[in-house]
Scaffold this motif. Structure first.
Motif: not given
Length: 433
Positions: A59-63, A87-88, A103-109, A131-134
């Motif tokens: 996962t690279q980004a979280l909103v 995305v999830t 979430l088992k296969e990590a979503p990018a977002l 996660i590098h972007t919030l």
């Protein structure tokens, strides 16, 4: 970019969106203030997309969003962009087991509400290391709703964040230190004015109980798509019940309802089975339902910010809309109501508006059953012999789906499909009450 805009049916970005993309490239942290309905979702999703790296199994980004409806809306926009990235969304009222499987296969977002995100992080369902972007959408509302502790936990669980973006449609309160903003660039596109396509009108009720005035107003407005805002949950149910008793078709919506009941209410409002939604301020953010014509402030908003957010459900993206404030004999108009607001005079006689022409059918299968919108449209067209103009909005959830069918065709359709299967699966199909 052109492919994404084409997928969304947009010809060009607006100035706010362009500025957000530019700031996303140069500034470490960005605070974006812009009016409701101006396109903030795309303004933060495009910078997020630019930072996503293909082929990364993490996962690279979280909103973070304050409401489940806003989480659903953001996910819908991102999917419509057709980026190829997984995305999830995670939110209360949604089956946690379903989310854990996704979430088992990590979503990018990942998009989610503070409480549910915190729950997944504690359980280890979300690996936060990459996660590098919030993004914190409607961040002021998140703090206002009492999510401060959960947000602090989520933010402090993100060791690798190098870019943050906070958005709001109002001038924000103080931003807590735990967000760890680093010399943020603020983009202020707030107009401070009602959208040019928004008309504001007032209506005086002769009685303290404004129910009869509301009824007569709705009769005057007709069967156009309308949201009625109340300040309390019990008032929502009482008001909707009184209108139903008088022959007005409506649905109600508030935070104490079960998720399934909320989904049904919004679905029936979106697809035209009911043209009137009675609600609390829960619906003032996160709902992007096109063509809402009227906003009725049955109860006066608590403050100007609430007034702005309620009105933001109409007159979106250059469409026109009208906000109507009903005052009782002992209520004064708030100071932020324009002096030149038109006063409505109701007709002496009230004529019930036409009944909606659609009914909603429930289907006991959804995405997790490998059933999609095309399958359902094909099923009703082929097995139910429905013409295109007799099938309305189709919505597919994880395990269920809804389809709007013209009322005059419902009995015939149910008879034709009673022994048929959807993708070789026996499903239950019935009218939503």
């Amino acid at each position: 970019m052109q492919q994404i805009l084409a997928s969304l049916g947009i010809q060009t970005l607006n100035d706010m969106q362009k500025a957000a993309i530019a700031a996303g490239k140069t500034a470490q942290d960005v605070i974006l203030l812009s009016d409701t309905g101006s396109g903030k979702t795309l303004a933060f999703l495009l910078p997020v997309l630019e930072r996503l790296q293909p082929g990364v199994a993490a996962t690279q980004a979280l909103v973070i969003t304050p409401t489940r409806e806003l989480a659903q809306q953001i996910e819908k926009v991102f999917r419509a962009m057709r980026t190829g990235f997984k995305v999830t969304s995670c939110y209360g009222g949604h089956l946690r087991e379903t989310e854990e499987n996704a979430l088992k296969e990590a979503p990018a977002l990942i998009i989610g509400t503070p409480g549910r995100l915190g729950d997944h992080i504690r359980r280890g369902s979300i690996n936060t290391a990459g996660i590098h972007t919030l993004v914190m959408d409607e961040f002021d509302k998140s703090f206002e709703l009492g999510f401060r502790e959960e947000i602090a936990f989520v933010v402090e669980s993100l060791p690798a964040v190098s870019k943050r973006m906070l958005t709001s449609a109002t001038e924000a309160a103080e931003i807590p230190d735990f967000i760890r903003l680093q010399q943020p660039v603020t983009l202020n596109f707030l107009s401070g004015e009602a959208p040019p396509a928004l008309s504001i009108k007032t209506l005086q009720s002769p009685e303290k109980d404004k129910a009869d005035t509301l009824f007569r107003l709705i009769c005057m407005l007709g069967n156009r798509s309308t949201i009625v805002f109340c300040n309390h949950r019990d008032a929502v149910e009482r008001t909707a019940g009184l209108l139903q008793d008088k022959g007005i078709t409506s649905v109600f919506y508030h935070g104490a309802m079960e998720q399934a009941d909320r989904d049904v209410a919004l679905c029936k409002f979106r697809n035209g089975t009911a043209n009137l939604l009675v609600t609390t301020d829960l619906a003032s953010r996160g709902l992007d339902i096109p063509n809402i014509r009227y906003i009725i402030h049955y109860h006066l908003p608590q403050n100007e910010e609430t007034f702005i957010h309620r009105n933001g459900r109409t007159a979106r993206m250059d469409a026109s809309g009208t906000a109507i404030i009903i005052t009782g004999p002992e209520e004064a108009l708030p100071p932020y109501i324009p002096d030149n607001a038109e006063t409505i005079t109701l007709p002496e006689t009230a004529t019930l508006p036409d009944k909606p022409q659609w009914s909603t059918l429930y289907i006991s299968a959804g995405k997790k059953d490998k059933v999609n919108k095309v399958d359902i449209v094909g099923f009703f067209s082929n097995k139910g012999k429905l013409k295109k103009e007799d099938l309305g909005l189709v919505e597919v959830k994880d395990y269920i789906a809804f389809a709007a069918v013209r009322k005059t065709k419902v009995s015939q359709v149910l008879q034709l499909i009673k022994n048929e299967k959807v993708k070789n699966k026996k499903v239950r199909i019935e009218v939503v009450k």
